[in-house]
Design a protein around this motif. Sequence first.
Motif, PDB file in Angstrom:
ATOM      1  N   GLY A   1       1.773   3.171  -2.245  1.00  0.00           N
ATOM      2  CA  GLY A   1       1.298   4.224  -3.120  1.00  0.00           C
ATOM      3  C   GLY A   1       0.051   4.923  -2.645  1.00  0.00           C
ATOM      4  O   GLY A   1      -0.350   5.934  -3.197  1.00  0.00           O
ATOM      5  N   ASP A   2      -0.557   4.391  -1.610  1.00  0.00           N
ATOM      6  CA  ASP A   2      -1.784   4.995  -1.089  1.00  0.00           C
ATOM      7  C   ASP A   2      -1.491   6.253  -0.300  1.00  0.00           C
ATOM      8  O   ASP A   2      -0.498   6.329   0.416  1.00  0.00           O
ATOM      9  CB  ASP A   2      -2.527   4.007  -0.181  1.00  0.00           C
ATOM     10  CG  ASP A   2      -3.027   2.779  -0.920  1.00  0.00           C
ATOM     11  OD1 ASP A   2      -3.077   2.817  -2.170  1.00  0.00           O
ATOM     12  OD2 ASP A   2      -3.355   1.785  -0.260  1.00  0.00           O
ATOM     13  N   ASP A   3      -2.374   7.217  -0.442  1.00  0.00           N
ATOM     14  CA  ASP A   3      -2.274   8.440   0.347  1.00  0.00           C
ATOM     15  C   ASP A   3      -2.910   8.139   1.703  1.00  0.00           C
ATOM     16  O   ASP A   3      -4.065   7.733   1.761  1.00  0.00           O
ATOM     17  CB  ASP A   3      -3.003   9.582  -0.357  1.00  0.00           C
ATOM     18  CG  ASP A   3      -2.686  10.928   0.240  1.00  0.00           C
ATOM     19  OD1 ASP A   3      -1.635  11.055   0.899  1.00  0.00           O
ATOM     20  OD2 ASP A   3      -3.487  11.854   0.044  1.00  0.00           O
TER      21      ASP A   3
ATOM     22  N   ASN B   1       0.816  -1.208   0.000  1.00  0.00           N
ATOM     23  CA  ASN B   1       0.000   0.000   0.000  1.00  0.00           C
ATOM     24  C   ASN B   1       0.852   1.262   0.000  1.00  0.00           C
ATOM     25  O   ASN B   1       0.370   2.325   0.395  1.00  0.00           O
ATOM     26  CB  ASN B   1      -0.930   0.014   1.201  1.00  0.00           C
ATOM     27  CG  ASN B   1      -1.878  -1.161   1.206  1.00  0.00           C
ATOM     28  OD1 ASN B   1      -2.116  -1.784   0.180  1.00  0.00           O
ATOM     29  ND2 ASN B   1      -2.435  -1.483   2.354  1.00  0.00           N
TER      30      ASN B   1
ATOM     31  N   GLU C   1       4.430   6.673  -9.682  1.00  0.00           N
ATOM     32  CA  GLU C   1       3.013   6.602  -9.322  1.00  0.00           C
ATOM     33  C   GLU C   1       2.737   5.420  -8.389  1.00  0.00           C
ATOM     34  O   GLU C   1       2.023   5.553  -7.398  1.00  0.00           O
ATOM     35  CB  GLU C   1       2.166   6.487 -10.580  1.00  0.00           C
ATOM     36  CG  GLU C   1       0.685   6.582 -10.296  1.00  0.00           C
ATOM     37  CD  GLU C   1      -0.141   6.592 -11.565  1.00  0.00           C
ATOM     38  OE1 GLU C   1      -1.208   5.952 -11.551  1.00  0.00           O
ATOM     39  OE2 GLU C   1       0.273   7.226 -12.556  1.00  0.00           O
ATOM     40  N   GLU C   2       3.313   4.272  -8.693  1.00  0.00           N
ATOM     41  CA  GLU C   2       3.098   3.087  -7.863  1.00  0.00           C
ATOM     42  C   GLU C   2       3.615   3.278  -6.443  1.00  0.00           C
ATOM     43  O   GLU C   2       3.086   2.711  -5.492  1.00  0.00           O
ATOM     44  CB  GLU C   2       3.780   1.875  -8.512  1.00  0.00           C
ATOM     45  CG  GLU C   2       3.471   0.563  -7.826  1.00  0.00           C
ATOM     46  CD  GLU C   2       3.995  -0.634  -8.590  1.00  0.00           C
ATOM     47  OE1 GLU C   2       4.347  -1.628  -7.921  1.00  0.00           O
ATOM     48  OE2 GLU C   2       4.054  -0.603  -9.831  1.00  0.00           O
ATOM     49  N   CYS C   3       4.642   4.092  -6.307  1.00  0.00           N
ATOM     50  CA  CYS C   3       5.238   4.339  -4.989  1.00  0.00           C
ATOM     51  C   CYS C   3       4.632   5.547  -4.275  1.00  0.00           C
ATOM     52  O   CYS C   3       5.121   5.942  -3.218  1.00  0.00           O
ATOM     53  CB  CYS C   3       6.747   4.511  -5.130  1.00  0.00           C
ATOM     54  SG  CYS C   3       7.576   2.997  -5.658  1.00  0.00           S
ATOM     55  N   GLY C   4       3.589   6.129  -4.842  1.00  0.00           N
ATOM     56  CA  GLY C   4       2.890   7.206  -4.153  1.00  0.00           C
ATOM     57  C   GLY C   4       3.355   8.605  -4.475  1.00  0.00           C
ATOM     58  O   GLY C   4       2.973   9.559  -3.800  1.00  0.00           O
TER      59      GLY C   4
ATOM     60  N   ALA D   1      10.902   2.023  -4.557  1.00  0.00           N
ATOM     61  CA  ALA D   1      11.239   2.489  -5.902  1.00  0.00           C
ATOM     62  C   ALA D   1      12.553   1.874  -6.369  1.00  0.00           C
ATOM     63  O   ALA D   1      12.662   1.439  -7.525  1.00  0.00           O
ATOM     64  CB  ALA D   1      11.319   4.014  -5.927  1.00  0.00           C
TER      65      ALA D   1
ATOM     66  N   ARG E   1       8.932   4.528   0.605  1.00  0.00           N
ATOM     67  CA  ARG E   1       8.573   4.607  -0.812  1.00  0.00           C
ATOM     68  C   ARG E   1       9.809   4.618  -1.701  1.00  0.00           C
ATOM     69  O   ARG E   1       9.820   4.008  -2.770  1.00  0.00           O
ATOM     70  CB  ARG E   1       7.724   5.850  -1.064  1.00  0.00           C
ATOM     71  CG  ARG E   1       6.330   5.722  -0.491  1.00  0.00           C
ATOM     72  CD  ARG E   1       5.538   7.000  -0.648  1.00  0.00           C
ATOM     73  NE  ARG E   1       4.165   6.791  -0.201  1.00  0.00           N
ATOM     74  CZ  ARG E   1       3.260   7.741  -0.146  1.00  0.00           C
ATOM     75  NH1 ARG E   1       3.577   8.985  -0.502  1.00  0.00           N
ATOM     76  NH2 ARG E   1       2.043   7.465   0.265  1.00  0.00           N
TER      77      ARG E   1
ATOM     78  N   ASN F   1       2.864  11.415  -6.953  1.00  0.00           N
ATOM     79  CA  ASN F   1       1.961  11.819  -8.024  1.00  0.00           C
ATOM     80  C   ASN F   1       2.637  12.686  -9.074  1.00  0.00           C
ATOM     81  O   ASN F   1       2.110  12.865 -10.155  1.00  0.00           O
ATOM     82  CB  ASN F   1       0.756  12.556  -7.440  1.00  0.00           C
ATOM     83  CG  ASN F   1      -0.069  11.657  -6.546  1.00  0.00           C
ATOM     84  OD1 ASN F   1      -0.176  10.464  -6.797  1.00  0.00           O
ATOM     85  ND2 ASN F   1      -0.634  12.221  -5.508  1.00  0.00           N
TER      86      ASN F   1
END
Length: 96
Positions: free
Chosen positions: A3-5, A1, A62-65, A46, A42, A67
């Motif tokens: 990448g989730d905010d 998770n 993007e996958e690592c959060g 990466a 993150r 944007n």
Amino acid sequence: NAGDDISNTEIGAIFGYPPFYVSKVLKDRRGITLRQYIISYRLKLAKKLLDESVKSINEIAEECGFNDASYFTKTFKNAFGMTPKEYRNLTKDDYI
């Protein structure tokens, strides 16, 4: 998770503590803020994706959060002394 905010409120709820308690404990014990910890996690993810996948740098960001790919590149370079592209090229050369 990665990448989730996620907010302090959500993290506190996961552990059953008030919103900023987890951040305070982390700062007291490790000397870093929760935000710094999340960014560090993150960036490690990466690096792993740069090593093990053929995904584009934008996809990895993007996958690592991250944007914004330029923010990702700047943050990566500040942490590791090279851009994600330079890192990927360096690690590719290790396998030749």
